[in-house]
Motif scaffolding. Structure first.
Motif, mmCIF file in Angstrom:
data_model
loop_
_atom_site.group_PDB
_atom_site.id
_atom_site.type_symbol
_atom_site.label_atom_id
_atom_site.label_comp_id
_atom_site.label_asym_id
_atom_site.label_seq_id
_atom_site.Cartn_x
_atom_site.Cartn_y
_atom_site.Cartn_z
ATOM 1 N N PRO A 1 47.588 26.371 54.837
ATOM 2 C CA PRO A 1 48.538 26.753 53.787
ATOM 3 C C PRO A 1 48.039 26.396 52.391
ATOM 4 C CG PRO A 1 49.276 24.755 54.890
ATOM 5 C CD PRO A 1 48.083 25.232 55.645
ATOM 6 N N PHE A 2 48.356 27.261 51.443
ATOM 7 C CA PHE A 2 47.992 27.031 50.052
ATOM 8 C C PHE A 2 49.224 26.546 49.295
ATOM 9 C CE2 PHE A 2 45.110 30.446 51.503
ATOM 10 C CZ PHE A 2 43.910 29.754 51.392
ATOM 11 N N ASP A 3 49.094 25.391 48.648
ATOM 12 C CA ASP A 3 50.230 24.822 47.920
ATOM 13 C C ASP A 3 49.719 23.916 46.821
ATOM 14 O OD1 ASP A 3 49.345 22.521 49.228
ATOM 15 O OD2 ASP A 3 50.923 22.570 50.743
ATOM 16 N N HIS A 4 50.589 23.026 46.314
ATOM 17 C CA HIS A 4 50.224 22.174 45.182
ATOM 18 C C HIS A 4 49.162 21.139 45.535
ATOM 19 C CE1 HIS A 4 53.159 19.816 47.350
ATOM 20 N NE2 HIS A 4 52.813 18.750 46.655
ATOM 21 N N THR A 5 48.800 21.023 46.817
ATOM 22 C CA THR A 5 47.730 20.100 47.214
ATOM 23 C C THR A 5 46.437 20.835 47.532
ATOM 24 O OG1 THR A 5 48.185 20.145 49.601
ATOM 25 C CG2 THR A 5 49.479 18.609 48.253
ATOM 26 N N HIS A 6 46.546 22.135 47.804
ATOM 27 C CA HIS A 6 45.367 22.890 48.228
ATOM 28 C C HIS A 6 45.473 24.338 47.744
ATOM 29 C CE1 HIS A 6 41.936 24.130 50.566
ATOM 30 N NE2 HIS A 6 42.657 25.012 51.256
ATOM 31 N N PRO A 7 44.681 24.720 46.728
ATOM 32 C CA PRO A 7 44.756 26.083 46.200
ATOM 33 C C PRO A 7 43.739 27.012 46.881
ATOM 34 C CG PRO A 7 43.345 24.786 44.795
ATOM 35 C CD PRO A 7 43.776 23.873 45.937
ATOM 36 N N TYR A 8 43.884 28.299 46.600
ATOM 37 C CA TYR A 8 42.892 29.287 47.014
ATOM 38 C C TYR A 8 42.078 29.676 45.786
ATOM 39 C CZ TYR A 8 40.871 33.761 48.394
ATOM 40 O OH TYR A 8 39.993 34.785 48.645
ATOM 41 N N LEU A 9 40.759 29.744 45.927
ATOM 42 C CA LEU A 9 39.906 30.183 44.820
ATOM 43 C C LEU A 9 39.912 31.705 44.801
ATOM 44 C CD1 LEU A 9 36.827 27.763 44.879
ATOM 45 C CD2 LEU A 9 38.880 27.668 43.479
ATOM 46 N N ALA A 10 40.777 32.269 43.982
ATOM 47 C CA ALA A 10 40.993 33.718 43.964
ATOM 48 C C ALA A 10 40.126 34.390 42.908
ATOM 49 C CB ALA A 10 42.470 34.014 43.695
ATOM 50 N N PRO A 11 39.363 35.415 43.292
ATOM 51 C CA PRO A 11 38.569 36.163 42.303
ATOM 52 C C PRO A 11 39.473 36.999 41.398
ATOM 53 C CG PRO A 11 37.810 36.566 44.582
ATOM 54 C CD PRO A 11 39.143 35.898 44.665
ATOM 55 N N ILE A 12 39.133 37.037 40.123
ATOM 56 C CA ILE A 12 39.827 37.927 39.190
ATOM 57 C C ILE A 12 39.074 39.253 39.201
ATOM 58 C CG2 ILE A 12 40.370 38.353 36.760
ATOM 59 C CD1 ILE A 12 40.792 35.339 36.441
ATOM 60 N N PRO B 1 41.448 28.555 40.888
ATOM 61 C CA PRO B 1 42.304 28.027 41.950
ATOM 62 C C PRO B 1 43.771 28.383 41.692
ATOM 63 C CG PRO B 1 41.427 26.241 40.580
ATOM 64 C CD PRO B 1 40.879 27.504 40.033
ATOM 65 N N VAL B 2 44.432 28.921 42.717
ATOM 66 C CA VAL B 2 45.827 29.341 42.567
ATOM 67 C C VAL B 2 46.605 29.038 43.846
ATOM 68 C CG1 VAL B 2 45.199 31.234 41.003
ATOM 69 C CG2 VAL B 2 45.447 31.703 43.446
ATOM 70 N N HIS B 3 47.913 28.957 43.724
ATOM 71 C CA HIS B 3 48.802 28.991 44.881
ATOM 72 C C HIS B 3 50.106 29.663 44.465
ATOM 73 C CE1 HIS B 3 50.428 25.139 43.164
ATOM 74 N NE2 HIS B 3 51.566 25.559 43.705
ATOM 75 N N VAL B 4 50.918 30.021 45.428
ATOM 76 C CA VAL B 4 52.178 30.723 45.163
ATOM 77 C C VAL B 4 53.351 29.772 45.336
ATOM 78 C CG1 VAL B 4 53.752 32.517 46.025
ATOM 79 C CG2 VAL B 4 51.300 33.004 45.787
ATOM 80 N N ARG B 5 54.299 29.832 44.404
ATOM 81 C CA ARG B 5 55.544 29.090 44.535
ATOM 82 C C ARG B 5 56.674 30.095 44.758
ATOM 83 N NH1 ARG B 5 57.510 25.507 39.594
ATOM 84 N NH2 ARG B 5 58.069 27.526 38.725
#
Length: 682
Positions: free
Chosen positions: A262-273, A514-518
């Protein structure tokens, strides 16, 4: 009756299953939440049992925080250090999410409990406090042995101002707990949060002195961590953090798959722009549309959610910070952090370099608080500077005039006071503990998860200005995005501030962030036929764009959609009209089920026109929409726009239904309670 072999087999299976279930609950605990920028290993090996942890570590003061942006956490840590230094209390700071609360009622009156609680959105608890609030509502029995105090962080531009702080304060009292210091609250809407906190803190200290008979000592910095120089390590060593989001991105062993959450405030995903473009036609102002590719991950979102973008500091701000504390020669040195208190969490991966901490983990570009000034005075480079700083820090109006109004950050302010002399006496441990840590910036998603399944769009105005003394005051993430826009599109423009776009060990290369969804409660109605009224001036239109794109997709899939009425405002039709061409296309596709009403505030120099004026001009239509079950969505500025828009709806209901304003206001409040008037404001 005897069991046959088949019955016996079934019984054995059931016994084994029951035993396994209880063994699982007995021996497998919940994973501990480490929080944003937290190290995977903390100062101790504490369990999720809050009472056991307090007793094991011999603590007599618990400070527990509900934080969404890091401010409540920062206040808790600062308060903890002062309580320890001034009154000799053995303090422990706790994130609600790190503990279970089943035995909270067993905490005795020899432990003082401080709640520092932010309210998120319209009266909601912060993500990390949800379980505790549910415990108070549904499970907590008597709390008669608890002694507590509460400070709430809120924003008075919201309808349910400081709802969570007030709720917890009253709930604890109802359950028999004793308040040892008065409830306090801070108002970010008026910009007085820091001053409100200081005022509450003074009241708490008065209570400790006068009511609880604690002896007060002179304030002296006592670190909770120790820095160990690791001269044998360099930036080339793979174990050294150079600012990676967490340890998983440092220790990337063979087979490690960082595309799965899971991606959250402890672990983001490195998302390409994949796409980024300038939306404004202006030399003075900038707004970027950004598209993040999530196709190679299992990151999911729903229309209306928020995207958290993890920030870093600009090269220019880092340079002046290094100068302020004379750290240029040490910036690449490797250090390790060790906790001096078993309950203290190391806030980021270690070993790490000085530069990585400053770039990726410290909030160095924002405003500096008066409380920070009071704390750092002891480390002034000379007596003259100390006297000057102390005089300003102890005078609210002078502090506002000399520091706040000039928009100084920490380094700017300290160099101004010391006439450019570096602050070489400040321990780096002090900076780590007393400067708020960088936290993600949240942006309303402007795409539709139904239409754009594999990418997430955001829309962001670039926050930057040049002061009279040529200093650049800039937002953190928006200027990072602008730097990316210029470099990716090779526009030839010069950014006001620049960033390390490759990131630690080139992990951000090719424009990744690095991003995650809230998750958000700002959602389209469950029925596509429900009428919607959308109000979103400026970048407030971002999630509303996502809503309209979703309705177009529904229509393309042969789903009936209801009417959508959008009120959009900006300064000038030819300068900052966001997605101008798109709205025309949407009108063609949705036909009579879509209408956009625009307000251009600077089109007529003699008269400013805002969205609330256009709303009032459409009174009859809006009243008809509401009578037909419409849901109202308002997104954007909380301080002025949201209030003015709400007043416009109240006037419409009052005029169209021939009722007084007070009753109309009650009806609007009722719409909010029914979730028929939703706000996503900041």
């Amino acid at each position: 009756m005897a069991l046959d072999s088949y019955d016996l087999y079934v019984v054995i299976i059931l016994v084994v299953a029951v035993a396994a279930y209880f063994a699982k609950n007995q021996f497998i605990s919940k994973p501990e939440s480490t929080g944003f920028l937290s190290n995977d290993s903390n100062g101790g090996t504490n369990s999720r049992n809050i009472l056991e942890t307090l007793q094991k570590n011999n603590k007599n003061a618990l400070l527990v925080y509900g934080s969404q942006t890091g401010t409540a956490e920062d206040y808790s840590n600062k308060m903890s250090r002062e309580l320890s230094s001034r009154f000799g209390l053995k303090t422990m700071v706790a994130d609600f999410a790190d503990y279970d609360w089943d035995n909270f009622g067993d905490i005795k009156d020899d432990i003082l409990v401080f709640f520092i609680l932010a309210t998120y959105g319209e009266g909601e608890p912060t993500d990390n406090a949800i379980e505790f609030i549910e415990f108070l509502d549904n499970e907590a029995d008597t709390l008669s042995s608890l002694r507590f105090t509460v400070f709430g962080l809120g924003n008075s531009t919201y309808e349910f101002y400081n709802a969570i702080g007030r709720k917890v304060d009253l709930k604890l009292e109802e359950k028999g707990a004793e308040r040892f210091a008065e409830y306090g609250e801070g108002d970010d809407g008026k910009g007085t949060l820091d001053e409100d906190f200081l005022s509450w803190k003074d009241g708490v200290f008065d209570s400790l002195r006068n009511n609880l008979n604690f002896e007060e000592k002179e304030l002296k910095y006592e670190p909770s961590l120790k820095i160990i120089e690791r001269d044998e390590l360099t930036t080339e060593d793979k174990q050294v953090s150079l600012g990676e989001p967490n340890k998983k991105y440092i220790n990337t062993s063979v087979g490690t798959d960082l595309s799965k959450g899971p991606f959250d405030h402890t672990h983001p995903y490195l998302a390409p722009i994949t796409k980024i473009k300038e939306l404004f036609n202006s030399k003075e102002r900038s707004c970027v549309h950004v598209e993040f590719d999530i196709s190679d991950s299992n990151l999911k979102y729903s229309t209306g959610d928020h995207l958290a973008v993890w920030p870093q500091n600009s090269n220019e701000n880092i340079e002046i910070f290094l100068k302020a504390f004379d750290l240029n020669d040490k910036k690449d040195n490797v250090i390790e952090l060790k906790a001096l208190d078993s309950t203290y969490h190391i806030p980021f991966p270690t070993p790490i370099t000085y530069e990585a901490i400053i770039r990726h983990h410290l909030e160095i570009s924002g405003p500096v608080s008066r409380q920070f000034f009071l704390s750092i005075a002891a480390f002034a480079p000379n007596e003259e500077t100390k006297t000057k700083l102390t005089k300003i820090a102890n005078d609210k109006s002078k502090y506002a005039e000399e520091i706040t109004l000039k928009k100084y950050n920490i380094a700017d302010a300290l160099l101004y006071l010391s006439s450019g002399e570096p602050w070489t006496k400040v321990p780096f441990e002090f900076l780590i503990e007393n400067i708020q840590h960088l936290t993600p910036r949240y942006y309303s998603i402007s795409s539709s998860s139904m239409r754009e399944k594999s990418n997430i769009n955001i829309t962001a105005v670039v926050e930057s200005e040049i002061e009279k003394d040529k200093r650049i005051v800039s937002g953190v993430v928006t200027n990072l995005l602008k730097d990316i826009e210029i470099n990716k599109n090779k526009s030839g423009d010069k950014p006001l501030v620049t960033y390390d776009l490759k990131g630690p060990r080139s992990k951000f290369e090719n424009f990744k962030l690095p991003v995650h969804v809230r998750r958000s409660t700002f959602k389209l109605p469950s029925s596509s036929k429900t009428p919607i009224i959308l109000v979103g001036p400026g970048t407030g239109v971002a999630p509303l764009r996502g809503f309209i794109r979703e309705r177009i997709t529904q229509l393309e899939n042969d789903v009936n959609v209801g009417p959508s009425l959008l009120f959009y405002g900006c300064r000038n039709e030819n300068e900052d009209y966001l997605y101008k061409d798109e709205w025309k296309e949407y009108s063609k596709k949705l036909g009579e089920n879509f209408e956009i009403v625009t307000a251009f505030s600077r089109a007529d120099p003699s008269k400013k026109v805002y969205v609330q004026h256009k709303i009032l001009e459409n009174s009859a239509k809006i009243n008809e929409f509401i009578n037909n079950g419409a849901i109202i969505y308002v997104c954007g500025d909380a301080a002025h726009m949201a209030r003015d828009v709400q007043q416009a709806f109240i006037k419409i209901i009052s005029n169209e239904r021939k009722i007084d304003l007070e009753k109309a206001a009650d009806l609007v409040r009722s719409l909010k309670v029914q979730n028929r008037y939703q706000e996503d404001v900041w």
